[in-house]
Design an enzyme around this catalytic site. Structure first.
Site, PDB file in Angstrom:
ATOM      1  N   ASP A  57      46.708 -14.859 -71.861  1.00 33.26           N
ATOM      2  CA  ASP A  57      47.204 -15.600 -70.705  1.00 33.26           C
ATOM      3  C   ASP A  57      47.909 -16.901 -71.092  1.00 33.26           C
ATOM      4  O   ASP A  57      47.246 -17.880 -71.456  1.00 33.26           O
ATOM      5  CB  ASP A  57      45.989 -15.893 -69.802  1.00 33.26           C
ATOM      6  CG  ASP A  57      46.348 -16.689 -68.568  1.00 33.26           C
ATOM      7  OD1 ASP A  57      47.532 -16.679 -68.174  1.00 33.26           O
ATOM      8  OD2 ASP A  57      45.436 -17.310 -67.992  1.00 33.26           O
ATOM      9  N   ASP A  89      54.134 -17.238 -67.152  1.00 30.96           N
ATOM     10  CA  ASP A  89      52.690 -17.020 -67.160  1.00 30.96           C
ATOM     11  C   ASP A  89      52.376 -15.523 -67.319  1.00 30.96           C
ATOM     12  O   ASP A  89      52.521 -14.754 -66.374  1.00 30.96           O
ATOM     13  CB  ASP A  89      52.127 -17.570 -65.839  1.00 30.96           C
ATOM     14  CG  ASP A  89      50.627 -17.405 -65.722  1.00 30.96           C
ATOM     15  OD1 ASP A  89      50.006 -16.870 -66.653  1.00 30.96           O
ATOM     16  OD2 ASP A  89      50.074 -17.815 -64.681  1.00 30.96           O
TER      17      ASP A  89
END
Ligand SMILES: *[C@@H]1O[C@H](CO)[C@@H](O)[C@H](O)[C@H]1NC(C)=O
Ligand SMILES: *[C@@H]1O[C@H](CO)[C@@H](O)[C@H](O)[C@H]1NC(C)=O
Length: 304
Positions: free
Chosen positions: A92, A284
């Site tokens: 992430d 992201d």
């Protein structure tokens, strides 16, 4: 939707820290890639890389395959400890901490409702390399939070020889119910260190500091397969570029803030919808949507 799929296939490659500036140096050396092009050997080299990928190594970076889950999420395996305990995590770029469920998570009377119930849980007692920290940790995501205490252990990226010693990680004892519905065990943040005195070094930055990677960069390649689960649905390359999936021309975009991977956008264009403005955006890998001002997102949705 199409716009999202395009983004999902977009390869992004951003330099950590300020080394962008050094890249512009006039004394810049020809890269391996440029040299291979000049010698007409790039195809041969790409073939060799594909073969060496099977063992997770290449001459320029460490390669980790990730699972594409419905083009919606991308997961990779890691291990913690010695002997190794395996966990499936989101890689992430939108957060900076590593955590996995602890063996004590859900072991109390709330077991039947615990989000940890079907997950792999870390047991510090069986690891020779574990060291206790004991401080409390709590992290909030858009979808819910995880909390527990901190420990140190050896972290390895699955299928590679990249192992980071003494990595701080969260041993979660409580997870928001959101996580119960997810097939992942935990989250590995690829963002920047938080600016607090006691902040832990995120795994990749720790790898850089321990001199474990060739260059202080990582490259993300996410594939588009549609519905289903594809174990070879993308590639994260640590310490180098991904010569097979990156284009010939690499454009460097300075970060405006090193917390998230945040940068300036000049504009957005989807089919016949154009917007120009000076927005800032984050890239992201742990989010499965395009977020923005409603007026713009609605126009994009209308043509997609
Ligand atoms: C992660 O590990 C699980 C269980 O061993 C395996 O089924 C899955 O294919 C692995 N995924 C990747 C991307 O390595
Ligand atoms: C492990 O890392 C912590 C901080 O993250 C540091 O204080 C400690 O000295 C390190 N220990 C070893 C043995 O490298």
């Amino acid at each position: 939707m199409q716009y999202f799929l395009l983004l999902a296939q977009f390869i992004f490659l951003i330099s950590l820290s300020n080394c962008v500036v050094h890249k512009m140096s006039i004394a810049r050396r020809e890269t391996l890639r440029e040299e291979l092009y000049r010698l007409g050997k790039i195809r041969e080299y790409a073939k060799l890389l594909t073969q060496t990928r099977l063992t997770g190594e290449s001459s320029e970076g460490t390669v980790q395959h990730v699972t594409d889950f419905h083009d919606f999420a991308y997961f990779g395996n890691i291990t913690l400890g010695d002997p190794q305990q395996q966990f499936l995590v989101v890689l992430d770029t939108g957060s900076s901490s590593l955590w996995v469920p602890d063996t004590s998570c859900g072991s109390n009377s709330f077991l039947s409702t615990s989000a940890c119930r079907h997950k792999h849980r870390y047991n510090s007692k069986t690891s020779k390399t574990y060291r206790k920290d004991g401080r409390f940790f709590s992290i909030r995501y858009g979808t819910g939070s995880a909390m527990g205490f901190l420990g140190f252990d050896t972290l390895c990226f699955w299928g590679t020889s990249l192992c980071v010693k003494n990595q701080t990680f969260g041993q979660a004892t409580m997870l928001a119910s959101f996580f119960a519905r997810q097939s992942i065990d935990g989250i590995l943040g690829l963002g920047f260190p938080l600016r607090t005195a006691d902040a832990a070094l995120p795994p990749f930055i720790n790898a850089v500091q321990q001199g474990l990677v060739e260059k202080p960069i990582f490259t993300v390649y996410l594939e588009h397969h549609g519905p289903g689960s594809y174990p070879n649905g993308g590639i994260f390359t640590y310490g180098g570029e991904d010569p097979e999936n990156c284009g010939d021309v690499i454009k460097w975009q300075p970060l405006t803030r090193a917390a998230y991977w945040q940068f300036k956008l000049d504009g957005i264009e989807v089919k016949n919808v154009h917007f120009r403005d000076n927005w800032e955006a984050i890239s992201d890998t742990g989010s499965s949507f395009i977020g923005g001002p409603a007026i713009i997102i609605e126009k994009i949705a209308a043509v997609s």
